[in-house]
Write an enzyme that holds these catalytic residues in place. Sequence first.
Site, PDB file in Angstrom:
ATOM      1  N   PRO A   2      55.589  23.044  47.355  1.00  0.00           N
ATOM      2  CA  PRO A   2      54.715  23.688  46.519  1.00  0.00           C
ATOM      3  C   PRO A   2      53.269  23.296  46.443  1.00  0.00           C
ATOM      4  O   PRO A   2      52.950  22.115  46.718  1.00  0.00           O
ATOM      5  CB  PRO A   2      55.248  23.598  44.975  1.00  0.00           C
ATOM      6  CG  PRO A   2      56.306  22.560  45.014  1.00  0.00           C
ATOM      7  CD  PRO A   2      56.608  22.314  46.469  1.00  0.00           C
ATOM      8  N   ARG A 121      43.617   7.100  44.853  1.00  0.00           N
ATOM      9  CA  ARG A 121      43.895   7.283  46.289  1.00  0.00           C
ATOM     10  C   ARG A 121      43.815   8.746  46.627  1.00  0.00           C
ATOM     11  O   ARG A 121      43.802   9.023  47.915  1.00  0.00           O
ATOM     12  CB  ARG A 121      45.226   6.673  46.513  1.00  0.00           C
ATOM     13  CG  ARG A 121      45.539   5.445  46.964  1.00  0.00           C
ATOM     14  CD  ARG A 121      46.745   4.913  47.571  1.00  0.00           C
ATOM     15  NE  ARG A 121      47.943   5.428  46.490  1.00  0.00           N
ATOM     16  CZ  ARG A 121      48.614   4.600  45.754  1.00  0.00           C
ATOM     17  NH1 ARG A 121      48.183   3.389  45.427  1.00  0.00           N
ATOM     18  NH2 ARG A 121      49.552   4.856  44.971  1.00  0.00           N
ATOM     19  N   ASN A 165      50.206  23.904  53.092  1.00  0.00           N
ATOM     20  CA  ASN A 165      50.215  24.655  54.339  1.00  0.00           C
ATOM     21  C   ASN A 165      49.640  25.745  54.397  1.00  0.00           C
ATOM     22  O   ASN A 165      48.912  26.458  55.498  1.00  0.00           O
ATOM     23  CB  ASN A 165      51.664  24.785  55.135  1.00  0.00           C
ATOM     24  CG  ASN A 165      51.381  24.410  56.594  1.00  0.00           C
ATOM     25  OD1 ASN A 165      50.636  23.904  57.198  1.00  0.00           O
ATOM     26  ND2 ASN A 165      52.530  25.192  57.284  1.00  0.00           N
ATOM     27  N   ARG A 250      52.976  20.442  61.162  1.00  0.00           N
ATOM     28  CA  ARG A 250      53.257  21.691  60.468  1.00  0.00           C
ATOM     29  C   ARG A 250      52.611  22.754  61.078  1.00  0.00           C
ATOM     30  O   ARG A 250      51.567  22.551  61.956  1.00  0.00           O
ATOM     31  CB  ARG A 250      52.778  21.676  58.841  1.00  0.00           C
ATOM     32  CG  ARG A 250      53.079  20.586  57.990  1.00  0.00           C
ATOM     33  CD  ARG A 250      54.245  20.634  57.428  1.00  0.00           C
ATOM     34  NE  ARG A 250      54.728  21.916  56.632  1.00  0.00           N
ATOM     35  CZ  ARG A 250      54.324  21.910  55.278  1.00  0.00           C
ATOM     36  NH1 ARG A 250      53.748  20.991  54.543  1.00  0.00           N
ATOM     37  NH2 ARG A 250      54.684  22.991  54.590  1.00  0.00           N
TER      38      ARG A 250
END
Length: 264
Positions: A2, A121, A165, A250
């Site tokens: 997700p 981070r 992605n 990917r």
Amino acid sequence: MPEGHSIARFAKRHRDLLGGRKVAVASPQGRFAKGAARLDGRKLLDVSAHGKHLFYHWQRAETLHIHLGLYGKFRTFRDEPPPPTPGTRLSLSADGVTIYLAGPTVCELIMPSAEEAIRGRLGPDPLQAETDGNTADRVVEKLSRRSIPIGAAILDQSVMAGLGNIYRAEVLFLTGVNPTTPARDVPAAKIHEIWDRSVELLGRGVAEGKIVTVPGRPATRADRVYVYQRERHPCRRCGGAISMGEMANRNIWWCESCQPRQAS
Ligand SMILES: [Zn+2]
């Protein structure tokens, strides 16, 4: 996995359904039994998201930190829920609503200092752009030090938090940036455009509950995007071939003529 807009929707939904209520917490699978026992019966104060991370804040208890990863799934039931599957890591219920969580990468209790460290981070989240000033400048600054391709860099959650992605490919198409361009060579003005597009598109994703990057109301799933998984189709803008390659492990899609390579 997700993308940030779904995580932001889960945060809002879970806040609406369970916030301000005393929640029955269990771990049917047992792997989170200790944490669940610690939270059981406590009042849920708030749920917030940063990128793909969820943080649940409770009265007088540590923060529940969840990251769905590739396989994590929430299921929500009203009234009588079915029995939990054997893989159900977490069950939350209050006022006739039950939420099951299975398969997350992370489901843990953490101290406030650890939550701060995780947020520290992560790069800025386009969905929090309004409350977080100068964010695009921070992204420019982070990218100016990276020699990896921009297509990999904007998927790195320490640069920008929330893009997955689909959005990375669509945002680069819409800003005319070739994904192979080294991040530090992308002009600052373009990074600002990438940021602004991300703010717009993720915001739309939260509102519509799905990823749509083309204008209007596309009829089918295949019509919702410009380049993602469209390697067998012509570019919607120029009619040229959509290219596909691999970046950060990917697949990524782009149009060579709408996203020209920089002259070197
Ligand atoms: Zn094109």
